[in-house]
Design an enzyme around this catalytic site. Sequence first.
Site, PDB file in Angstrom:
ATOM      1  N   TYR A   1      -7.183  14.924   1.655  1.00 49.07           N
ATOM      2  CA  TYR A   1      -6.232  15.788   0.935  1.00 49.07           C
ATOM      3  C   TYR A   1      -6.984  16.621  -0.106  1.00 49.07           C
ATOM      4  CZ  TYR A   1      -2.841  13.018   3.482  1.00 49.07           C
ATOM      5  OH  TYR A   1      -2.135  12.431   4.502  1.00 49.07           O
TER       6      TYR A   1
ATOM      7  N   GLY B   1      -0.442  -2.332   4.249  1.00 50.58           N
ATOM      8  CA  GLY B   1       0.460  -1.231   4.543  1.00 50.58           C
ATOM      9  C   GLY B   1       1.415  -1.617   5.655  1.00 50.58           C
ATOM     10  N   ARG B   2       0.940  -1.475   6.894  1.00 53.10           N
ATOM     11  CA  ARG B   2       1.814  -1.692   8.045  1.00 53.10           C
ATOM     12  C   ARG B   2       2.477  -3.070   8.049  1.00 53.10           C
ATOM     13  NH1 ARG B   2      -2.606   0.239  12.112  1.00 53.10           N
ATOM     14  NH2 ARG B   2      -3.810  -0.698  10.428  1.00 53.10           N
TER      15      ARG B   2
ATOM     16  N   GLN C   1       1.785   6.992  -7.005  1.00 57.99           N
ATOM     17  CA  GLN C   1       0.611   7.673  -6.449  1.00 57.99           C
ATOM     18  C   GLN C   1       0.878   9.167  -6.418  1.00 57.99           C
ATOM     19  OE1 GLN C   1      -0.444   7.889  -2.163  1.00 57.99           O
ATOM     20  NE2 GLN C   1      -2.386   6.902  -2.701  1.00 57.99           N
TER      21      GLN C   1
ATOM     22  N   CYS D   1       3.746   6.946   3.011  1.00 59.27           N
ATOM     23  CA  CYS D   1       4.673   8.062   3.088  1.00 59.27           C
ATOM     24  C   CYS D   1       5.808   7.724   4.067  1.00 59.27           C
ATOM     25  CB  CYS D   1       3.891   9.268   3.601  1.00 59.27           C
ATOM     26  SG  CYS D   1       4.588  10.795   3.096  1.00 59.27           S
TER      27      CYS D   1
ATOM     28  N   ARG E   1      -7.659   6.527  -5.561  1.00 63.32           N
ATOM     29  CA  ARG E   1      -7.891   6.138  -4.154  1.00 63.32           C
ATOM     30  C   ARG E   1      -8.988   7.032  -3.594  1.00 63.32           C
ATOM     31  NH1 ARG E   1      -4.089   4.466   1.062  1.00 63.32           N
ATOM     32  NH2 ARG E   1      -4.663   2.399   0.459  1.00 63.32           N
TER      33      ARG E   1
ATOM     34  N   SER F   1       0.839  -1.201   0.000  1.00 64.18           N
ATOM     35  CA  SER F   1       0.000   0.000   0.000  1.00 64.18           C
ATOM     36  C   SER F   1       0.879   1.259   0.000  1.00 64.18           C
ATOM     37  CB  SER F   1      -0.872  -0.024   1.261  1.00 64.18           C
ATOM     38  OG  SER F   1      -2.004   0.781   1.103  1.00 64.18           O
ATOM     39  N   PRO F   2       0.367   2.358  -0.557  1.00 62.91           N
ATOM     40  CA  PRO F   2       1.166   3.586  -0.526  1.00 62.91           C
ATOM     41  C   PRO F   2       1.436   4.030   0.906  1.00 62.91           C
ATOM     42  CG  PRO F   2      -1.083   4.013  -1.316  1.00 62.91           C
ATOM     43  CD  PRO F   2      -0.905   2.542  -1.253  1.00 62.91           C
TER      44      PRO F   2
HETATM   45  C1  LIG Z   1       3.258   5.367   7.785  1.00 63.04           C
HETATM   46  C2  LIG Z   1       2.092   5.395   6.861  1.00 63.04           C
HETATM   47  C3  LIG Z   1       2.101   6.248   5.769  1.00 63.04           C
HETATM   48  C4  LIG Z   1       1.039   6.280   4.869  1.00 63.04           C
HETATM   49  N1  LIG Z   1       1.095   7.065   3.754  1.00 63.04           N
HETATM   50  C5  LIG Z   1       0.137   6.990   2.812  1.00 63.04           C
HETATM   51  C6  LIG Z   1       0.281   7.655   1.573  1.00 63.04           C
HETATM   52  O1  LIG Z   1       1.283   8.277   1.302  1.00 63.04           O
HETATM   53  N2  LIG Z   1      -0.730   7.555   0.682  1.00 63.04           N
HETATM   54  C7  LIG Z   1      -1.864   6.838   0.953  1.00 63.04           C
HETATM   55  O2  LIG Z   1      -2.769   6.790   0.121  1.00 63.04           O
HETATM   56  N3  LIG Z   1      -2.006   6.166   2.113  1.00 63.04           N
HETATM   57  C8  LIG Z   1      -1.030   6.218   3.029  1.00 63.04           C
HETATM   58  N4  LIG Z   1      -1.140   5.474   4.178  1.00 63.04           N
HETATM   59  C9  LIG Z   1      -2.301   4.581   4.351  1.00 63.04           C
HETATM   60  C10 LIG Z   1      -1.937   3.158   3.904  1.00 63.04           C
HETATM   61  O3  LIG Z   1      -1.767   3.090   2.505  1.00 63.04           O
HETATM   62  C11 LIG Z   1      -3.040   2.148   4.300  1.00 63.04           C
HETATM   63  O4  LIG Z   1      -4.233   2.505   3.640  1.00 63.04           O
HETATM   64  C12 LIG Z   1      -3.265   2.125   5.789  1.00 63.04           C
HETATM   65  O5  LIG Z   1      -2.048   2.022   6.495  1.00 63.04           O
HETATM   66  C13 LIG Z   1      -4.154   0.968   6.194  1.00 63.04           C
HETATM   67  O6  LIG Z   1      -3.604  -0.261   5.816  1.00 63.04           O
HETATM   68  P1  LIG Z   1      -2.825  -1.223   6.881  1.00 63.04           P
HETATM   69  O7  LIG Z   1      -3.810  -1.529   7.960  1.00 63.04           O
HETATM   70  O8  LIG Z   1      -2.453  -2.420   6.057  1.00 63.04           O
HETATM   71  O9  LIG Z   1      -1.634  -0.487   7.380  1.00 63.04           O
HETATM   72  C14 LIG Z   1      -0.082   5.464   5.092  1.00 63.04           C
HETATM   73  C15 LIG Z   1      -0.090   4.621   6.214  1.00 63.04           C
HETATM   74  C16 LIG Z   1       0.972   4.552   7.073  1.00 63.04           C
HETATM   75  C17 LIG Z   1       0.942   3.585   8.225  1.00 63.04           C
END
Ligand SMILES: Cc1cc2nc3c(=O)[nH]c(=O)nc-3n(C[C@H](O)[C@H](O)[C@H](O)COP(=O)(O)O)c2cc1C
Length: 783
Positions: A570, A711-712, A489, A414, A618, A411-412
């Site tokens: 955003y 993501g995480r 993204q 940052c 998204r 997942s994206p």
């Molecule tokens: C550290 C961090 C940075 C993130 N940055 C972005 C981002 O740049 N763009 C985005 O669309 N989502 C971002 N997210 C959201 C993740 O893509 C994801 O949707 C969210 O963490 C939930 O998924 P997970 O439970 O697998 O972590 C970020 C999440 C985390 C934890």
Amino acid sequence: MKIAIIGGGPAGLYAAILLKKQRPEAEITVYERNRADDTFGFGVVFSDATLDNFEKYDPPSYRHITQEFAYWDDIAVHFRGTVHRVGGNGFCGCSRRKLLLILQERARELGVILLFEAGVDDEARFTDADLVVLADGINSRFREKYMAHFQPEVDVRSNMFAWMGSTRPLDAFTFIFQETEWGPFIAHAYQYEVGRSTWIFETDPKTFKRAGLEGLSEKQSADRMAEIFGWFLEGHQLLTNRSMWRNFPMIRSKRWVKDNMVLLGDAKATAHFSIGSGTKLAMEDAIALADAMHHAPTVHAALQQYEEGRREEVEKAQHAADVSLVWFEHVDRFWSFDPVQFAFGVMTRAKAITYDNLTLRAPDFVREVDRVFAKQVRARGFDVDVEKPVAPMFQPLRLREMELANRAVVSPMCMYSAKEGVPGDFHFVHYGSRAIGGAGLIFTEMTCISRDARITPGCAGLWNEEQEAVWRRIVDFVHANSAAKICLQLGHAGRKGATKLMWDGMDRPLEEGGWDVLSASPIPYFPDSQVPREMDRVAMDAVKAAFVAAAERGKRCGFDMLELHCAHGYLLASFISPLTNRRTDSYGGSLANRLRFPLEVFEALRAAWPAHKPMSVRISATDWTEGGITGNDAVAIARAFAEAGVDLVDVSTGQTVRDAQPVYGRMFQTPFSDQVRNEARVATMCVGNITTADQVNTILAAGRADLVALGRPHLVDPSFTLKAAAWYGADVVLCPPQYLPGKEQIFRNSVRDRQDFDDLKIKAKPKTRAELKAEATKPLAAE
Ligand SMILES: Cc1cc2nc3c(=O)[nH]c(=O)nc-3n(C[C@H](O)[C@H](O)[C@H](O)COP(=O)(O)O)c2cc1C
Ligand SMILES: Cc1cc2nc3c(=O)[nH]c(=O)nc-3n(C[C@H](O)[C@H](O)[C@H](O)COP(=O)(O)OP(=O)(O)OC[C@H]3O[C@@H](n4cnc5c(N)ncnc54)[C@H](O)[C@@H]3O)c2cc1C
């Protein structure tokens, strides 16, 4: 001690039994408005786990109950002329009437006073009671009387249902999904004693009307149901007993205790019949109350302890029931599914049952699920094995001309580690290692289209040559060393811009070095955040041009796919949500207006982006707050982007406003992906608290998403996909030659580890009562 119990249903009677056992000297009276054997309904169902509890708390009534029960192990799903059976479920059914008679007899034997035809209108007559138990059922008069205190919330669900009976024998918990000229009907049926089964019929309100059920008598509506399900009833009767069609009320109460009065069972909270937990919850409430009364020094303390200790368990069951009832309310979403996939969806609808869990219990069924999934992939032109297919997670997917080797996605995220938007060594290692780790698709973090579009000073960007060169190097590495595809993204922070790095205070405004921020409307995120400038047409054109310029750079870098970030509050999201868009021009007001600018940007990007490469968007499919975006809006948003040429909707949620109240949990955003995919008929990617490959397979096999992003989990495990492939024995994930010895080892060891793990699980699982009964009645083998 004096205890008055209003209501002689399962909750009231079981509470009377347990309290009397604990305090033989207490005067316990149950007041029931009906006659002793005058009960509505047919059978009730308990799981083996609930029966274990009954055995522990009152062995005599347990023994009686279990002598009267019908046991079964299988769940059978009938759909479009097929039937799929899954074993190992361990359920039993009993007539509600018999259950109540057993409980009455046991209560009497212990010395409880049972008064029938003794409706209570006013609890004031119990001023001398130490405890008053309000177990007066779903329409509790006392919950309503003290509504201001108990604060009940009643959510009347849209589907209609009626509870009937039949003489048709059944050897499984049976779901029948029946197509009719008026629409879909569902029967939930199970046998509860010899020659008797419970039949709950359910349908949506439109089908109900079209089928002419409105205004029919009990007998007439039973006849209509008998016509519809006649092919299955095989000449057996449908029986009625106050079998009126109703809407199910999901009831939750903020408080369960008032002075010395306590709500028990359906009076305090209900759980939809599709998870068969109403009577279980009612009787387990009685157990919790008795436990609290045993341990606490005073009645007051006991009631507090009961409420505090029991609430989480009840809410968990209610959540599972909610998820399940929503599945049934939206069954038309899945009506065109292959019957095997449909049956898998029925089984896994409430999260407790998963792909791995079913593999242990019904391996043949899961193999069929895999085969059907593989056939669908093959029909899309992939040369995959359909006889011995790999699990859904490892099946390829094509979006335009981009082919993904599997369905797992990084997942994206940052990294907040760029300098003036330029990714550094950290990014190179981060993206490179995740690509090598086996995921089919890797997203970049939100890459900002200009310096002022950044969320934080550490955000990466793509607005100059230097950044372009670094991203190109990352893309080249990914392509040269892995089978992963990489998606750029692009985003603009909007009113969440000029804020601190995540670890310094997420979304908090920068104290120095900030920049001016833009949004749809001049509403700050925090009260002390910068007030954003409302975008005018000039600003819109500039932002659109910057998006296109960044996409052109992305094209030169060689990215495989492009995502437009329209989620999480955003800039583009701020246009879509009514909570952040208060504009009165043609970019505000209706959803179509609010979508105008994001769609304009999307269309400009689509025109600039190579036609053979896919694009995604998204979205936040709900704002998790009153007045914000809902799942239904998300469907409309997805349709609008699909018309504009989107290939995939990346379904996230929330982060729009600070006071939102997300309901977190495992896979908590997946229902939105399900809704968007199966209502808007567009490919989706789901994300959010998905942590295991088992969950990934469950989601994909049930048709709730086309791709699953994590993501995480990927922050701590770049090789999540490769490890999962080893676990499932799916040798289809590419590994660079440098790492092959590691891959060979994990694939070799995983076979044994998995076998050990499965053996342990099977050993740890006690035999179901149905299995034990079958064993006990098995004729002895001839010597
Ligand atoms: C550290 C961090 C940075 C993130 N940055 C972005 C981002 O740049 N763009 C985005 O669309 N989502 C971002 N997210 C959201 C993740 O893509 C994801 O949707 C969210 O963490 C939930 O998924 P997970 O439970 O697998 O972590 C970020 C999440 C985390 C934890
Ligand atoms: C269609 C349908 C199917 C269901 N299927 C299942 C199933 O398969 N498995 C399952 O476990 N559960 C099932 N349930 C739920 C189950 O029936 C209830 O959850 C359970 O009976 C709750 O027990 P209770 O004691 O709280 O309430 P109830 O069983 O409703 O008992 C309340 C009692 O209080 C009495 N009463 C009410 N007001 C007064 C008054 N003022 N004075 C004196 N007495 C009063 C009523 O007459 C009643 O006997 C189903 C429910 C429905 C509607």
